[in-house]
Design a protein around this motif. Structure first.
Motif, PDB file in Angstrom:
ATOM      1  N   VAL A  98       5.166  -2.100  -3.866  1.00  0.00           N
ATOM      2  CA  VAL A  98       5.875  -1.275  -2.887  1.00  0.00           C
ATOM      3  C   VAL A  98       7.376  -1.470  -3.064  1.00  0.00           C
ATOM      4  CG1 VAL A  98       5.729  -3.071  -1.118  1.00  0.00           C
ATOM      5  CG2 VAL A  98       6.088  -0.700  -0.445  1.00  0.00           C
ATOM      6  N   SER A  99       8.121  -0.397  -2.874  1.00  0.00           N
ATOM      7  CA  SER A  99       9.573  -0.468  -2.958  1.00  0.00           C
ATOM      8  C   SER A  99      10.183   0.529  -1.986  1.00  0.00           C
ATOM      9  CB  SER A  99      10.050  -0.166  -4.381  1.00  0.00           C
ATOM     10  OG  SER A  99       9.682   1.141  -4.763  1.00  0.00           O
ATOM     11  N   GLY A 100      11.432   0.272  -1.606  1.00  0.00           N
ATOM     12  CA  GLY A 100      12.178   1.234  -0.810  1.00  0.00           C
ATOM     13  C   GLY A 100      12.366   0.886   0.656  1.00  0.00           C
ATOM     14  N   PHE A 101      11.629  -0.119   1.162  1.00  0.00           N
ATOM     15  CA  PHE A 101      11.832  -0.481   2.567  1.00  0.00           C
ATOM     16  C   PHE A 101      13.130  -1.275   2.710  1.00  0.00           C
ATOM     17  CE2 PHE A 101       8.268   1.013   4.859  1.00  0.00           C
ATOM     18  CZ  PHE A 101       7.185   1.002   3.988  1.00  0.00           C
ATOM     19  N   THR A 102      13.842  -1.030   3.820  1.00  0.00           N
ATOM     20  CA  THR A 102      15.107  -1.729   4.056  1.00  0.00           C
ATOM     21  C   THR A 102      14.958  -2.886   5.034  1.00  0.00           C
ATOM     22  OG1 THR A 102      15.654  -0.123   5.786  1.00  0.00           O
ATOM     23  CG2 THR A 102      16.455   0.341   3.566  1.00  0.00           C
ATOM     24  N   SER A 103      13.776  -3.038   5.617  1.00  0.00           N
ATOM     25  CA  SER A 103      13.494  -4.203   6.454  1.00  0.00           C
ATOM     26  C   SER A 103      12.058  -4.613   6.194  1.00  0.00           C
ATOM     27  CB  SER A 103      13.688  -3.878   7.938  1.00  0.00           C
ATOM     28  OG  SER A 103      12.573  -3.181   8.463  1.00  0.00           O
ATOM     29  N   ASP A 104      11.624  -5.714   6.816  1.00  0.00           N
ATOM     30  CA  ASP A 104      10.246  -6.170   6.598  1.00  0.00           C
ATOM     31  C   ASP A 104       9.311  -5.715   7.708  1.00  0.00           C
ATOM     32  OD1 ASP A 104      10.381  -9.662   7.740  1.00  0.00           O
ATOM     33  OD2 ASP A 104      10.938  -7.788   8.715  1.00  0.00           O
ATOM     34  N   TYR A 105       9.763  -4.788   8.558  1.00  0.00           N
ATOM     35  CA  TYR A 105       8.893  -4.324   9.630  1.00  0.00           C
ATOM     36  C   TYR A 105       8.071  -3.140   9.136  1.00  0.00           C
ATOM     37  CZ  TYR A 105       6.915  -3.702  14.196  1.00  0.00           C
ATOM     38  OH  TYR A 105       6.024  -3.624  15.235  1.00  0.00           O
ATOM     39  N   CYS A 159      -5.259  -4.145   5.981  1.00  0.00           N
ATOM     40  CA  CYS A 159      -3.802  -4.068   5.902  1.00  0.00           C
ATOM     41  C   CYS A 159      -3.194  -5.427   6.212  1.00  0.00           C
ATOM     42  CB  CYS A 159      -3.231  -2.991   6.808  1.00  0.00           C
ATOM     43  SG  CYS A 159      -3.351  -3.313   8.572  1.00  0.00           S
ATOM     44  N   ILE A 160      -1.941  -5.584   5.803  1.00  0.00           N
ATOM     45  CA  ILE A 160      -1.209  -6.807   6.043  1.00  0.00           C
ATOM     46  C   ILE A 160       0.187  -6.447   6.518  1.00  0.00           C
ATOM     47  CG2 ILE A 160      -0.481  -6.959   3.612  1.00  0.00           C
ATOM     48  CD1 ILE A 160      -0.673 -10.036   3.908  1.00  0.00           C
ATOM     49  N   SER A 161       0.677  -7.190   7.487  1.00  0.00           N
ATOM     50  CA  SER A 161       2.021  -6.955   7.988  1.00  0.00           C
ATOM     51  C   SER A 161       3.021  -7.708   7.120  1.00  0.00           C
ATOM     52  CB  SER A 161       2.128  -7.447   9.437  1.00  0.00           C
ATOM     53  OG  SER A 161       3.480  -7.521   9.838  1.00  0.00           O
ATOM     54  N   ALA A 162       4.003  -6.986   6.598  1.00  0.00           N
ATOM     55  CA  ALA A 162       5.056  -7.643   5.839  1.00  0.00           C
ATOM     56  C   ALA A 162       5.934  -8.463   6.763  1.00  0.00           C
ATOM     57  CB  ALA A 162       5.900  -6.600   5.099  1.00  0.00           C
ATOM     58  N   HIS A 163       5.887  -8.150   8.047  1.00  0.00           N
ATOM     59  CA  HIS A 163       6.736  -8.818   9.037  1.00  0.00           C
ATOM     60  C   HIS A 163       6.276 -10.243   9.298  1.00  0.00           C
ATOM     61  CE1 HIS A 163       9.454  -9.192  12.371  1.00  0.00           C
ATOM     62  NE2 HIS A 163       8.480  -9.371  13.233  1.00  0.00           N
ATOM     63  N   ASP A 164       4.960 -10.411   9.569  1.00  0.00           N
ATOM     64  CA  ASP A 164       4.495 -11.755   9.912  1.00  0.00           C
ATOM     65  C   ASP A 164       3.256 -12.194   9.128  1.00  0.00           C
ATOM     66  OD1 ASP A 164       2.928 -10.761  13.088  1.00  0.00           O
ATOM     67  OD2 ASP A 164       2.425 -10.315  11.009  1.00  0.00           O
ATOM     68  N   GLY A 165       2.813 -11.366   8.208  1.00  0.00           N
ATOM     69  CA  GLY A 165       1.683 -11.750   7.372  1.00  0.00           C
ATOM     70  C   GLY A 165       0.320 -11.598   8.014  1.00  0.00           C
ATOM     71  N   VAL A 187      -1.408   2.336   0.995  1.00  0.00           N
ATOM     72  CA  VAL A 187      -0.566   3.019   1.973  1.00  0.00           C
ATOM     73  C   VAL A 187       0.433   2.027   2.543  1.00  0.00           C
ATOM     74  CG1 VAL A 187      -0.545   4.395   4.087  1.00  0.00           C
ATOM     75  CG2 VAL A 187      -2.552   4.441   2.586  1.00  0.00           C
ATOM     76  N   ALA A 188       1.635   2.506   2.798  1.00  0.00           N
ATOM     77  CA  ALA A 188       2.646   1.692   3.458  1.00  0.00           C
ATOM     78  C   ALA A 188       3.240   2.499   4.605  1.00  0.00           C
ATOM     79  CB  ALA A 188       3.741   1.285   2.478  1.00  0.00           C
ATOM     80  N   ASP A 189       3.466   1.848   5.730  1.00  0.00           N
ATOM     81  CA  ASP A 189       4.001   2.566   6.891  1.00  0.00           C
ATOM     82  C   ASP A 189       4.693   1.600   7.834  1.00  0.00           C
ATOM     83  OD1 ASP A 189       4.352   5.050   8.304  1.00  0.00           O
ATOM     84  OD2 ASP A 189       2.927   4.293   9.758  1.00  0.00           O
ATOM     85  N   ILE A 190       5.719   2.126   8.549  1.00  0.00           N
ATOM     86  CA  ILE A 190       6.455   1.295   9.486  1.00  0.00           C
ATOM     87  C   ILE A 190       5.756   1.176  10.834  1.00  0.00           C
ATOM     88  CG2 ILE A 190       8.684   1.777   8.410  1.00  0.00           C
ATOM     89  CD1 ILE A 190       9.199   3.801  10.647  1.00  0.00           C
ATOM     90  N   ASN A 191       4.782   2.050  11.107  1.00  0.00           N
ATOM     91  CA  ASN A 191       4.090   1.992  12.392  1.00  0.00           C
ATOM     92  C   ASN A 191       2.909   1.027  12.281  1.00  0.00           C
ATOM     93  OD1 ASN A 191       2.702   2.473  14.825  1.00  0.00           O
ATOM     94  ND2 ASN A 191       3.574   4.524  14.952  1.00  0.00           N
ATOM     95  N   ILE A 192       3.220  -0.252  12.463  1.00  0.00           N
ATOM     96  CA  ILE A 192       2.194  -1.281  12.298  1.00  0.00           C
ATOM     97  C   ILE A 192       1.028  -1.107  13.277  1.00  0.00           C
ATOM     98  CG2 ILE A 192       1.757  -3.757  12.372  1.00  0.00           C
ATOM     99  CD1 ILE A 192       4.600  -4.181  11.302  1.00  0.00           C
ATOM    100  N   ARG A 231      -0.184   9.552   8.344  1.00  0.00           N
ATOM    101  CA  ARG A 231       1.226   9.239   8.196  1.00  0.00           C
ATOM    102  C   ARG A 231       1.349   8.173   7.129  1.00  0.00           C
ATOM    103  NH1 ARG A 231       4.367   7.760  12.426  1.00  0.00           N
ATOM    104  NH2 ARG A 231       5.386   6.183  11.131  1.00  0.00           N
ATOM    105  N   GLY A 232       2.584   7.824   6.815  1.00  0.00           N
ATOM    106  CA  GLY A 232       2.798   6.773   5.831  1.00  0.00           C
ATOM    107  C   GLY A 232       3.014   7.300   4.428  1.00  0.00           C
ATOM    108  N   THR A 233       3.305   6.391   3.540  1.00  0.00           N
ATOM    109  CA  THR A 233       3.483   6.715   2.123  1.00  0.00           C
ATOM    110  C   THR A 233       2.221   6.307   1.392  1.00  0.00           C
ATOM    111  OG1 THR A 233       5.866   6.387   2.263  1.00  0.00           O
ATOM    112  CG2 THR A 233       4.866   6.296   0.078  1.00  0.00           C
ATOM    113  N   TRP A 234       1.621   7.259   0.702  1.00  0.00           N
ATOM    114  CA  TRP A 234       0.334   7.041   0.050  1.00  0.00           C
ATOM    115  C   TRP A 234       0.477   6.999  -1.460  1.00  0.00           C
ATOM    116  CZ3 TRP A 234      -4.671   7.276   2.564  1.00  0.00           C
ATOM    117  CH2 TRP A 234      -4.583   7.345   3.961  1.00  0.00           C
TER     118      TRP A 234
END
Length: 130
Positions: free
Chosen positions: A24-31, A50-56, A97-102, A117-120
């Motif tokens: 994955v690339s392009g996120f500007t934060s870990d949320y 899924c896994i949260s990049a914010h807290d694992g 899939v990657a998405d900011i709406n955890i 939603r999200g990037t697929w």
């Protein structure tokens, strides 16, 4: 702009293992969360894990608990889905899939539903057959 690129997949016998990777690339934060959905022929798309990049934190659909493990390598910005004890019913196209709406992401995974939603990613075929 967010990008996800999957790799892995293939043909495996029942009881075998496979590992999927997703860079994955392009996120500007870990949320954000990153994970996998799958769609079998003639069936609805469903959340897998899924896994949260914010807290694992990790989440799994009931159908894969105890058999699949999701993990991340922060240095490589890559998430892995280790799939063990594979069954014929695991046969599907798997999408990263990657998405900011955890919250929406984990609800879809735990409920085994989809998410509009999200990037697929482009999808990778997993076939479990003897």
């Amino acid at each position: 702009q967010v990008h996800v690129v999957e790799s892995g997949g293939g043909l495996v016998q029942p009881g075998g293992s496979l590992r999927l990777s997703c860079a994955v690339s392009g996120f500007t934060s870990d949320y954000y969360a990153i994970g996998w959905f799958r769609q079998a022929p003639g069936k609805e798309r469903e959340g897998v894990s899924c896994i949260s990049a914010h807290d694992g934190s990790t989440y799994y659909a009931d159908s894969v608990k105890g058999r699949f493990t999701i993990s991340r390598d922060n240095a490589k910005n890559t998430v892995y889905l280790q799939m063990n004890s594979l069954k014929p019913e695991d046969t599907a196209v798997y999408y990263c899939v990657a998405d900011i709406n955890i919250p929406k992401f984990l609800v879809a995974v735990v409920a085994g539903t989809t998410m509009e939603r999200g990037t697929w990613g482009q999808g990778t075929q997993v076939t479990v057959s003897s």
